[in-house]
Write a protein that holds these residues in place. Structure first.
Motif, PDB file in Angstrom:
ATOM      1  N   ILE A 148       6.936 -10.285   0.846  1.00 55.79           N
ATOM      2  CA  ILE A 148       7.356  -8.896   0.540  1.00 55.79           C
ATOM      3  C   ILE A 148       6.260  -7.887   0.930  1.00 55.79           C
ATOM      4  N   GLY A 149       5.372  -8.312   1.808  1.00 53.90           N
ATOM      5  CA  GLY A 149       4.303  -7.408   2.269  1.00 53.90           C
ATOM      6  C   GLY A 149       3.262  -7.206   1.179  1.00 53.90           C
ATOM      7  N   ASP A 150       2.699  -5.988   1.124  1.00 58.61           N
ATOM      8  CA  ASP A 150       1.725  -5.686   0.062  1.00 58.61           C
ATOM      9  C   ASP A 150       2.452  -5.535  -1.262  1.00 58.61           C
ATOM     10  N   VAL A 151       1.907  -6.122  -2.300  1.00 62.86           N
ATOM     11  CA  VAL A 151       2.533  -5.968  -3.620  1.00 62.86           C
ATOM     12  C   VAL A 151       2.184  -4.569  -4.137  1.00 62.86           C
ATOM     13  N   ILE A 152       3.249  -3.800  -4.457  1.00 62.65           N
ATOM     14  CA  ILE A 152       3.057  -2.391  -4.825  1.00 62.65           C
ATOM     15  C   ILE A 152       3.243  -2.173  -6.326  1.00 62.65           C
ATOM     16  N   HIS A 153       4.273  -2.840  -6.892  1.00 61.69           N
ATOM     17  CA  HIS A 153       4.564  -2.618  -8.315  1.00 61.69           C
ATOM     18  C   HIS A 153       5.170  -3.880  -8.937  1.00 61.69           C
ATOM     19  N   ILE A 154       4.693  -4.213 -10.150  1.00 65.15           N
ATOM     20  CA  ILE A 154       5.233  -5.380 -10.884  1.00 65.15           C
ATOM     21  C   ILE A 154       5.890  -4.859 -12.160  1.00 65.15           C
ATOM     22  N   GLN A 155       7.165  -5.231 -12.321  1.00 63.11           N
ATOM     23  CA  GLN A 155       7.931  -4.825 -13.512  1.00 63.11           C
ATOM     24  C   GLN A 155       8.284  -6.098 -14.263  1.00 63.11           C
ATOM     25  N   LEU A 205      -7.926  -1.658 -13.266  1.00 56.75           N
ATOM     26  CA  LEU A 205      -8.852  -0.530 -13.429  1.00 56.75           C
ATOM     27  C   LEU A 205      -8.561   0.284 -14.683  1.00 56.75           C
ATOM     28  N   LYS A 206      -7.271   0.426 -15.005  1.00 60.00           N
ATOM     29  CA  LYS A 206      -6.892   1.264 -16.155  1.00 60.00           C
ATOM     30  C   LYS A 206      -5.719   0.637 -16.876  1.00 60.00           C
ATOM     31  N   VAL A 207      -5.677   0.857 -18.178  1.00 56.36           N
ATOM     32  CA  VAL A 207      -4.546   0.346 -18.942  1.00 56.36           C
ATOM     33  C   VAL A 207      -4.185   1.319 -20.068  1.00 56.36           C
ATOM     34  N   THR A 208      -2.873   1.432 -20.321  1.00 61.89           N
ATOM     35  CA  THR A 208      -2.408   2.202 -21.483  1.00 61.89           C
ATOM     36  C   THR A 208      -1.332   1.392 -22.198  1.00 61.89           C
ATOM     37  N   GLU A 302      -3.060  -0.176 -13.969  1.00 63.46           N
ATOM     38  CA  GLU A 302      -3.354   0.169 -12.573  1.00 63.46           C
ATOM     39  C   GLU A 302      -4.385  -0.826 -12.059  1.00 63.46           C
ATOM     40  N   PHE A 303      -4.045  -1.496 -10.965  1.00 63.42           N
ATOM     41  CA  PHE A 303      -4.964  -2.454 -10.349  1.00 63.42           C
ATOM     42  C   PHE A 303      -5.571  -1.844  -9.089  1.00 63.42           C
ATOM     43  N   GLU A 304      -6.594  -2.491  -8.590  1.00 57.92           N
ATOM     44  CA  GLU A 304      -7.227  -2.049  -7.338  1.00 57.92           C
ATOM     45  C   GLU A 304      -6.182  -1.878  -6.237  1.00 57.92           C
ATOM     46  N   GLY A 305      -6.400  -0.923  -5.371  1.00 56.90           N
ATOM     47  CA  GLY A 305      -5.504  -0.739  -4.212  1.00 56.90           C
ATOM     48  C   GLY A 305      -4.188  -0.083  -4.566  1.00 56.90           C
ATOM     49  N   GLY A 306      -4.111   0.531  -5.750  1.00 53.75           N
ATOM     50  CA  GLY A 306      -2.890   1.285  -6.103  1.00 53.75           C
ATOM     51  C   GLY A 306      -1.744   0.425  -6.606  1.00 53.75           C
ATOM     52  N   LEU A 307      -1.999  -0.841  -6.859  1.00 45.91           N
ATOM     53  CA  LEU A 307      -0.942  -1.686  -7.452  1.00 45.91           C
ATOM     54  C   LEU A 307      -0.742  -1.279  -8.908  1.00 45.91           C
ATOM     55  N   THR A 308       0.514  -0.998  -9.270  1.00 43.83           N
ATOM     56  CA  THR A 308       0.816  -0.661 -10.667  1.00 43.83           C
ATOM     57  C   THR A 308       1.664  -1.780 -11.275  1.00 43.83           C
ATOM     58  N   ALA A 309       1.558  -1.899 -12.595  1.00 44.23           N
ATOM     59  CA  ALA A 309       2.374  -2.895 -13.299  1.00 44.23           C
ATOM     60  C   ALA A 309       2.834  -2.294 -14.612  1.00 44.23           C
ATOM     61  N   ARG A 324      12.334 -11.133 -17.541  1.00 45.41           N
ATOM     62  CA  ARG A 324      12.937 -10.549 -16.345  1.00 45.41           C
ATOM     63  C   ARG A 324      11.807  -9.929 -15.539  1.00 45.41           C
ATOM     64  N   THR A 325      11.772 -10.270 -14.281  1.00 49.54           N
ATOM     65  CA  THR A 325      10.669  -9.796 -13.450  1.00 49.54           C
ATOM     66  C   THR A 325      11.191  -9.279 -12.129  1.00 49.54           C
ATOM     67  N   THR A 326      10.701  -8.117 -11.716  1.00 52.64           N
ATOM     68  CA  THR A 326      10.948  -7.655 -10.347  1.00 52.64           C
ATOM     69  C   THR A 326       9.610  -7.192  -9.771  1.00 52.64           C
ATOM     70  N   ILE A 327       9.346  -7.660  -8.567  1.00 48.35           N
ATOM     71  CA  ILE A 327       8.085  -7.281  -7.918  1.00 48.35           C
ATOM     72  C   ILE A 327       8.438  -6.576  -6.610  1.00 48.35           C
ATOM     73  N   TYR A 328       7.933  -5.353  -6.478  1.00 42.71           N
ATOM     74  CA  TYR A 328       8.269  -4.513  -5.330  1.00 42.71           C
ATOM     75  C   TYR A 328       7.120  -4.537  -4.329  1.00 42.71           C
TER      76      TYR A 328
END
Ligand SMILES: NC(=O)c1ccc[n+]([C@@H]2O[C@H](COP(=O)([O-])OP(=O)(O)OC[C@H]3O[C@@H](n4cnc5c(N)ncnc54)[C@H](O)[C@@H]3O)[C@@H](O)[C@H]2O)c1
Length: 425
Positions: A148-155, A205-208, A302-309, A324-328
């Motif tokens: 799926i190329g670069d992993v951008i977002h994990i839900q 890098l960051k978490v809320t 927020e992970f390095e390289g702009g990956l969000t989860a 349930r998981t979807t990874i974009y």
């Protein structure tokens, strides 16, 4: 052929019993030579199943670290607050360790366990069973292949199950943080661990986080409800009634989880279950318990390289522990539901399905986390037999990183702020 790995089980309850069944399936690979548990019922059960010598049926695990070493490895399956002390003591004695999750309930204790294992050259396998699940392994394999190329977002969503939450987190062992841990650690350290695993080495890098104890409190108690379900006149209108969750199933001959959990010192039948509901914690009204752990919580990372989860944990669900998981990704979308991994390719506009073979063993209960309980203990035993730590996927360093992430998420919830993680480590 190597001799069987000799193991001691510390905490012979639900989890200790499940992992130990490996010795029944593979007596040539594992021998349970000792058990430590204050419960006579648990010790007697183990003696019958594994023919353990009387001197190795101990109330107190300290006995095994005070004596000459009589086993190669230990399974530590005690309640959450009782992980650190035995883990450190057995590591110092040179035992390889399978330690149930959470590793420990504080950052300091997790760090001490990992340091002591490393200093004493022993392997540590943390009970992150889902990492061994074939579907989870398939996701990791697909992500690493770049499908799926670069992993951008994990839900990712964890649906706990309404009755499961009432059993474990309102009436049961994990209901009160001072006695066990917060529910994010107790229930969803698995999920944060998976997100961390799929992020593939990118640092967070960051978490809320936000979360609440919803519904299960005195102010939601129905008018006329009693403090115990067996005395309650409005019980038939309550979905959380202990009669419905425990007594009706045993009347129909079902004695598995969660019925099996509530009669600690006896086999479950109508009489013992009724007695447990009259006097024990599982017969209490869910609106009159000393529960304080969150029933719904969200964590954003927020992970390095702009990956969000984005992770959600929710108690009020029909499904029981179904994720349930979807990874974009930049080139496609991957989703997991019911052991099926689907990959949609943006270029071809086609979906490919991957069904990972699940090797559920009957001996490990109905699901055994979809076969993953068996696969975890199998990997641990193989690692010890071959002296090969690489066979452990949920090792000390990996598990420590994801546990630290859980502690930081919980800190964000408590302090109501974004936590910027230390980027040096
Ligand atoms: N990996 C997973 O998916 C998973 C699932 C459920 C539970 N867990 C974890 O496994 C651990 C055990 O949970 P469980 O469901 O088996 O609980 P349990 O209550 O069924 O078993 C715990 C056992 O520890 C014994 N014990 C208590 N104090 C002890 C002591 N000082 N020394 C030795 N034994 C002692 C109890 O008598 C009991 O038999 C917990 O940390 C829990 O969070 C992990």
């Amino acid at each position: 052929m190597s001799p069987p790995v000799r193991i001691i089980v510390v905490g012979a309850g639900c989890r200790g019993s499940i992992y130990s069944r490996y010795a029944i399936i593979h007596p040539d690979r594992v021998q349970v030579v000792g058990v430590a548990d204050p419960s006579k019922f648990a010790r007697t059960k183990f003696r019958q199943l594994y023919n353990i010598a009387d001197e190795n049926l101990c109330e107190d695990w300290h006995t095994f670290v005070q004596r000459d070493k009589c086993a190669d490895a230990v399974l530590i399956c005690t309640p959450d607050q009782l992980h650190k002390e035995p883990a450190v003591a057995f590591a110092k004695k040179g035992f390889h360790i399978l330690l149930e999750k959470p590793m420990a309930t504080t950052v300091e204790d997790c760090l001490e366990i990992v340091k002591t294992c490393s200093q004493n050259g022993v392997m540590l396998c943390v009970g992150h069973v889902l990492r061994y699940h074939p579907s989870i392994c398939k996701i990791k394999e697909l992500l690493d292949s770049g499908v799926i190329g670069d992993v951008i977002h994990i839900q990712h969503l964890e649906q706990i199950g309404s009755n499961h939450f009432a059993h474990s987190y309102v009436r049961g062992n994990w209901r009160n943080e001072a006695e066990s841990s917060c529910s994010l650690l107790a229930k969803s350290c698995h999920d944060i661990d998976l997100i961390h695993h799929w992020a593939g080495g990118r640092k967070c890098l960051k978490v809320t986080s936000f979360g609440f104890v919803s519904h299960f409190s005195k102010n939601h108690k129905p008018t006329g409800a009693a403090n115990r379900c067996l005395d309650c006149s409005v019980e038939d209108t309550c979905p959380y009634s202990a009669s419905k969750i425990y007594l009706n199933p045993v009347k129909q001959g079902y004695t598995g989880w969660p019925v099996s959990i509530i009669c600690h010192s006896a086999a479950p039948d109508i009489e013992t279950v009724t007695e447990a509901l009259k006097t024990g914690p599982y017969g209490r009204c869910v609106y009159e318990c000393d529960n304080d752990v969150c029933s719904n919580q969200v964590v954003n990372m927020e992970f390095e390289g702009g990956l969000t989860a984005a992770f959600s944990m929710v108690a009020f669900t029909k499904e029981l522990c179904v994720r349930r998981t979807t990874i974009y990704g930049s080139m496609g979308e991957l989703s997991l539901l019911n052991n099926e991994v689907r990959v949609f390719d943006f270029l071809t506009q086609k979906t490919t399905k991957h069904v990972a073979a699940v090797n559920a063993r009957e001996e490990f209960g109905l699901t055994g986390h979809g076969g993953a309980d068996y696969l975890l203990i199998d990997s641990f035993i193989s690692a010890v037999t071959n002296n090969d730590p690489s066979l452990i996927i949920s090792d000390a360093e990996e598990s420590l990183k994801s546990h630290l992430l859980v502690f930081e998420a919980e800190r964000s919830r408590r302090e109501d702020r974004v936590i910027h993680l230390d980027q040096s480590g």
